[in-house]
Design a protein around this motif. Structure first.
Motif, short mmCIF file in Angstrom:
data_model
loop_
_atom_site.label_atom_id
_atom_site.label_comp_id
_atom_site.label_asym_id
_atom_site.label_seq_id
_atom_site.Cartn_x
_atom_site.Cartn_y
_atom_site.Cartn_z
N HIS A 159 39.47 -13.49 38.91
CA HIS A 159 40.46 -13.23 39.79
C HIS A 159 41.68 -12.88 38.87
O HIS A 159 41.89 -12.57 37.77
CB HIS A 159 40.90 -14.49 40.67
CG HIS A 159 39.66 -15.08 41.42
ND1 HIS A 159 39.53 -14.67 42.51
CD2 HIS A 159 38.92 -16.18 41.05
CE1 HIS A 159 38.40 -15.61 42.91
NE2 HIS A 159 37.84 -16.43 42.10
N CYS B 226 46.32 -12.52 44.87
CA CYS B 226 45.11 -12.25 43.79
C CYS B 226 44.85 -10.57 43.33
O CYS B 226 45.15 -9.91 44.56
CB CYS B 226 43.62 -12.59 44.16
SG CYS B 226 42.33 -12.51 43.08
N GLU C 120 42.78 -9.03 41.39
CA GLU C 120 41.51 -8.49 40.73
C GLU C 120 40.70 -8.75 41.65
O GLU C 120 40.27 -9.84 42.43
CB GLU C 120 41.07 -9.43 39.62
CG GLU C 120 39.93 -8.94 38.77
CD GLU C 120 39.83 -7.50 38.25
OE1 GLU C 120 40.76 -7.09 37.34
OE2 GLU C 120 39.27 -6.69 38.68
N CYS D 145 37.91 -9.70 43.76
CA CYS D 145 36.85 -10.82 43.54
C CYS D 145 35.99 -11.23 44.54
O CYS D 145 35.10 -12.24 44.50
CB CYS D 145 37.80 -12.10 43.17
SG CYS D 145 38.87 -12.35 44.75
N HIS E 19 39.05 -11.86 49.08
CA HIS E 19 40.01 -11.55 47.92
C HIS E 19 41.31 -11.12 48.67
O HIS E 19 42.44 -11.45 48.09
CB HIS E 19 39.54 -9.90 47.31
CG HIS E 19 40.73 -9.57 46.42
ND1 HIS E 19 41.08 -10.23 45.48
CD2 HIS E 19 41.05 -8.30 46.76
CE1 HIS E 19 42.08 -9.16 44.72
NE2 HIS E 19 42.15 -7.90 45.64
CU LIG Z 1 40.53 -11.37 44.32
#
Ligand SMILES: [Cu+2]
Length: 284
Positions: free
Chosen positions: A196, A231, A233, A235, A239
């Protein structure tokens, strides 16, 4: 008389616009409708990021304008019609040295503040407080390693009816990360199972939360309020639904909160986490 009234109306409209923009600019901590530029900066790092951004915009504009002027001069003065017998000059030492050196100097004037900013971001000063953010699927868990053995989960409020008036949709969470104002906060991040990224635009921080390792960043919020991030990234499935909410409060309020938090979330190693037990999706 009519002209005077119109003038007053115009002045009123302009002042409304200006105060409106001022109100927008003062709106902290989360994206707003018709927002241009960054979210409100509340840390020295984000102040510097904004400065560097504006500096580059001016520099780029000046360079683009200069090149445009040169092109126009070439097009107008040296086209075949206005300049039928062109000069056969092929070398000009002064000019060649200049067009090599000037870009180098421009790059140096970019590199110096850029590296200074990078070191400022990467060198965590002596911290007053450490918080640990663990990215899970799909929510954040926070703990305060130096301030007691407790940890709590921070989940998106999915039911819009339960949002408080100051909680934006898709950003409001049940348990916010609480930190004191004007204190250097060290942030440790890690991931439970997948990568993350812990990001809060107003603080100018974005740091990956990677399983099996601990990353570190820091911020020093200089204004009380609630600041949101997401967040950053990719994920997995949810997300987009694991926001980060940081409430910056006075030191007194923080100590009161800490006292309550220690009791509320005192870790019982024998029992499973309340979220994991209650929600089969999040415990995956
Ligand atoms: Cu994420």
């Amino acid at each position: 008389m009519l002209g005077f009234k119109r003038l007053i109306a115009l002045a009123g409209a302009i002042s409304c616009l200006v105060t409106g923009f001022a109100a927008l600019a003062a709106e902290p901590g989360h994206p707003t409708d018709w927002q241009l530029g960054f979210q409100t900066a509340v840390t020295p790092v984000m102040d510097d990021i904004e400065w560097f951004h504006s500096y580059l915009v001016f520099l780029i504009t000046a360079i683009a304008g200069f090149v445009l002027v040169l092109l126009l001069i070439v097009m107008i003065r040296f086209n075949a019609r206005s300049n039928p017998t062109p000069s056969r000059t092929t070398h000009n030492t002064v000019l060649e040295v200049a067009w090599t050196m000037v870009p180098v100097l421009i790059l140096v004037t970019i590199a110096i503040p850029s590296f200074r900013l990078l070191f400022f971001q990467l060198n965590t000063p002596a911290a007053d407080l450490t918080v640990k953010a663990t990215g899970k699927q799909w929510y954040w868990s926070y703990s305060y390693p130096d301030d007691g053995n407790f940890e709590f989960d921070s989940l998106l409020i999915r039911d819009q009816a339960k949002l408080k008036p100051d909680q934006p949709r898709l950003l409001g969470v049940d348990n916010e990360l609480v930190v004191p104002v004007n204190k250097t906060v060290r942030v440790l991040t890690t991931g439970a199972k997948v990568i993350h990224s812990f990001a809060v635009p107003s603080f100018g921080i974005t740091i990956d939360a990677i399983p099996g390792r601990v990353n570190e960043t820091w911020f020093k919020a200089t204004r009380e309020g609630i600041y949101y991030g997401q967040c950053s990234e990719l994920c997995g499935r949810d997300h987009a639904f694991m926001p980060i909410a940081v409430r910056v409060v006075s030191e007194q309020a923080f100590n009161d909160w800490l006292g309550q938090a220690k009791q509320k979330w005192a870790r019982d190693e024998s029992a499973p986490s309340s979220v994991a037990a209650a929600d089969p999706v999040t415990s995956r």
